[in-house]
Design a protein around this motif. Structure first.
Motif, PDB file in Angstrom:
ATOM      1  N   GLU A 187       0.812  -1.218   0.000  1.00 16.79           N
ATOM      2  CA  GLU A 187       0.000   0.000   0.000  1.00 16.79           C
ATOM      3  C   GLU A 187       0.845   1.268   0.000  1.00 16.79           C
ATOM      4  OE1 GLU A 187      -3.701   2.047   2.490  1.00 16.79           O
ATOM      5  OE2 GLU A 187      -2.751   0.214   3.224  1.00 16.79           O
ATOM      6  N   THR A 188       1.985   1.243   0.705  1.00 18.58           N
ATOM      7  CA  THR A 188       2.725   2.484   0.912  1.00 18.58           C
ATOM      8  C   THR A 188       4.005   2.597   0.105  1.00 18.58           C
ATOM      9  OG1 THR A 188       3.989   1.573   2.788  1.00 18.58           O
ATOM     10  CG2 THR A 188       1.847   2.597   3.276  1.00 18.58           C
ATOM     11  N   THR A 189       4.563   1.479  -0.354  1.00 13.12           N
ATOM     12  CA  THR A 189       5.899   1.504  -0.966  1.00 13.12           C
ATOM     13  C   THR A 189       5.924   0.957  -2.381  1.00 13.12           C
ATOM     14  OG1 THR A 189       6.868   1.201   1.237  1.00 13.12           O
ATOM     15  CG2 THR A 189       8.304   0.792  -0.647  1.00 13.12           C
ATOM     16  N   PHE A 190       5.195  -0.119  -2.640  1.00 10.33           N
ATOM     17  CA  PHE A 190       5.297  -0.797  -3.934  1.00 10.33           C
ATOM     18  C   PHE A 190       4.648   0.025  -5.034  1.00 10.33           C
ATOM     19  CE2 PHE A 190       3.710  -3.985  -7.043  1.00 10.33           C
ATOM     20  CZ  PHE A 190       4.949  -4.458  -7.472  1.00 10.33           C
ATOM     21  N   ASP A 191       5.396   0.269  -6.102  1.00 12.31           N
ATOM     22  CA  ASP A 191       4.906   1.051  -7.236  1.00 12.31           C
ATOM     23  C   ASP A 191       5.252   0.290  -8.516  1.00 12.31           C
ATOM     24  OD1 ASP A 191       3.906   3.014  -8.872  1.00 12.31           O
ATOM     25  OD2 ASP A 191       5.646   4.336  -8.677  1.00 12.31           O
ATOM     26  N   PRO A 192       4.342  -0.562  -9.012  1.00  8.43           N
ATOM     27  CA  PRO A 192       4.663  -1.394 -10.176  1.00  8.43           C
ATOM     28  C   PRO A 192       4.921  -0.570 -11.424  1.00  8.43           C
ATOM     29  CG  PRO A 192       2.323  -1.502  -9.661  1.00  8.43           C
ATOM     30  CD  PRO A 192       2.968  -0.748  -8.548  1.00  8.43           C
ATOM     31  N   THR A 203       0.590 -12.340  -7.179  1.00 12.54           N
ATOM     32  CA  THR A 203       0.886 -13.753  -6.936  1.00 12.54           C
ATOM     33  C   THR A 203       1.482 -13.957  -5.555  1.00 12.54           C
ATOM     34  OG1 THR A 203       1.253 -14.125  -9.303  1.00 12.54           O
ATOM     35  CG2 THR A 203       2.161 -15.759  -7.783  1.00 12.54           C
ATOM     36  N   ILE A 204       2.418 -13.101  -5.163  1.00 12.54           N
ATOM     37  CA  ILE A 204       3.033 -13.231  -3.841  1.00 12.54           C
ATOM     38  C   ILE A 204       1.990 -13.013  -2.753  1.00 12.54           C
ATOM     39  CG2 ILE A 204       4.685 -12.174  -2.241  1.00 12.54           C
ATOM     40  CD1 ILE A 204       6.505 -11.694  -4.672  1.00 12.54           C
ATOM     41  N   LEU A 205       1.133 -12.002  -2.932  1.00 14.52           N
ATOM     42  CA  LEU A 205       0.083 -11.747  -1.946  1.00 14.52           C
ATOM     43  C   LEU A 205      -0.818 -12.961  -1.782  1.00 14.52           C
ATOM     44  CD1 LEU A 205      -1.650  -9.891  -0.122  1.00 14.52           C
ATOM     45  CD2 LEU A 205      -2.849  -9.154  -2.199  1.00 14.52           C
ATOM     46  N   ALA A 240      -6.247  -5.063  -1.183  1.00 15.95           N
ATOM     47  CA  ALA A 240      -4.957  -5.063  -1.867  1.00 15.95           C
ATOM     48  C   ALA A 240      -5.040  -5.834  -3.179  1.00 15.95           C
ATOM     49  CB  ALA A 240      -3.886  -5.668  -0.954  1.00 15.95           C
ATOM     50  N   TYR A 241      -5.767  -6.946  -3.163  1.00 24.42           N
ATOM     51  CA  TYR A 241      -5.942  -7.739  -4.377  1.00 24.42           C
ATOM     52  C   TYR A 241      -6.661  -6.929  -5.446  1.00 24.42           C
ATOM     53  CZ  TYR A 241      -7.056 -11.881  -7.212  1.00 24.42           C
ATOM     54  OH  TYR A 241      -7.154 -12.796  -8.227  1.00 24.42           O
ATOM     55  N   ALA A 242      -7.709  -6.204  -5.043  1.00 20.42           N
ATOM     56  CA  ALA A 242      -8.461  -5.387  -6.002  1.00 20.42           C
ATOM     57  C   ALA A 242      -7.580  -4.295  -6.594  1.00 20.42           C
ATOM     58  CB  ALA A 242      -9.686  -4.777  -5.320  1.00 20.42           C
ATOM     59  N   ARG A 243      -6.699  -3.699  -5.772  1.00 21.33           N
ATOM     60  CA  ARG A 243      -5.814  -2.649  -6.288  1.00 21.33           C
ATOM     61  C   ARG A 243      -4.856  -3.195  -7.339  1.00 21.33           C
ATOM     62  NH1 ARG A 243      -5.492  -1.116  -0.753  1.00 21.33           N
ATOM     63  NH2 ARG A 243      -3.457  -2.134  -0.586  1.00 21.33           N
ATOM     64  N   LEU A 244      -4.395  -4.418  -7.141  1.00 16.39           N
ATOM     65  CA  LEU A 244      -3.427  -5.021  -8.062  1.00 16.39           C
ATOM     66  C   LEU A 244      -4.086  -5.664  -9.271  1.00 16.39           C
ATOM     67  CD1 LEU A 244      -1.163  -6.761  -5.406  1.00 16.39           C
ATOM     68  CD2 LEU A 244      -0.459  -4.856  -6.884  1.00 16.39           C
TER      69      LEU A 244
END
Length: 281
Positions: A187-192, A203-205, A240-244
């Motif tokens: 949510e705060t750091t990962f920026d694909p 997949t990792i989640l 988180a899944y929905a965001r990805l």
């Protein structure tokens, strides 16, 4: 792979996939088949599977070993690609699918749909149960193991503070904390940078969540220890899944080196982590 993509994925892979040492690649492949393949045509070209696993730091040798094991164990089957006899495709066998379907029901259930009455009380075993006494455990009736033998079915009225304090083991609490760390990172750091980056994160989640829910019970508020932070975990994973999902789907919808776009997702895919018509309130 672009340097920007490597920089994006490095902390995710280091801290949330390879952090425990050697990855169980066969289990990771089962996660990929269940999450990204089963509801999108049911089979995946070897080239796409290899592309995703390579982005996750899995060597080709480890991939081949894991795929051979899954075939030998009857989980998956391979067939020649009808458009290219030099290529192969993988899918669940009927036996593998029979294992996947009930697991998926638990993995992707909506918040509040797993931990609820009535309950089954029985002697604890290797299956996931809520510990409530010496050798005694509880399971939500809808998700109880089929091989419990003698058991009692009922509801709870006034669980004591002492009973609630013992329903979470140290391993359960540690697993929740690890997932919460991953969720905060996403949510705060990962920026694909690319759709494939998002697919790696998704997949990792789900791999980490799948391992958690198949090992540990999901507690309702009435049985959880006071201040238990795991009550919102399923909802947090779903968000988180929905965001990805949207960005990761651009990877599945695209062609790549040696593989075509995946078929459109079945409507059931869009029900993941959401209440469905007919679910009991």
């Amino acid at each position: 792979m672009a340097q920007a993509t490597l920089d994006t994925l490095t902390p995710l892979l280091r801290d949330h996939l390879h952090h425990e040492g050697r990855v169980r690649v066969w289990s990771l492949i089962v996660t990929i088949l269940g999450d990204a393949v089963e509801l999108r045509g049911g089979e995946v070209p070897t080239a796409r599977l290899a592309d995703l696993l390579e982005a996750m730091g899995i060597s080709l040798a480890a991939q081949r070993t894991a795929l051979s094991r899954l075939v030998a164990d009857g989980w998956i089957e391979r067939r020649k690609d009808p458009r290219d006899n030099r290529a192969t495709r993988y899918r669940f066998t009927e036996a593998g699918r029979a294992e996947f379907v009930p697991a998926a029901r638990l993995i992707y259930a909506a918040p509040g749909m797993v931990a609820r009455e009535p309950w089954i009380m029985a002697a604890d075993g290797p299956a996931r149960g809520i510990p409530v006494g010496d050798g005694i455990a509880l399971w939500p009736a809808d998700f109880a193991p089929r091989d419990l033998g003698f058991a009692m079915v009922g509801t709870f009225t006034t669980p004591t503070r002492a009973l609630r304090a013992g329903t979470v083991t140290d391993a359960h609490a540690a697993s929740v904390q690890d997932l919460q760390v991953l969720l905060r990172f996403l949510e705060t750091t990962f920026d694909p940078v690319t759709g494939r980056d998002a697919m790696v994160a998704r997949t990792i989640l789900i791999h980490r969540w799948r391992r958690h829910v198949l090992r540990f019970p999901e507690l309702p508020k009435e049985l959880a220890p006071e201040g238990w932070t795991g009550l919102s975990l399923r909802a947090d994973v779903g968000r988180a899944y929905a965001r990805l999902q949207l960005y990761s789907d651009t990877y599945l919808n695209a062609f790549g080196p040696g593989f075509e776009a995946m078929p459109p997702a079945d409507p059931e895919f869009y029900d993941r982590f959401k209440p469905r018509l007919g679910d009991r309130k």
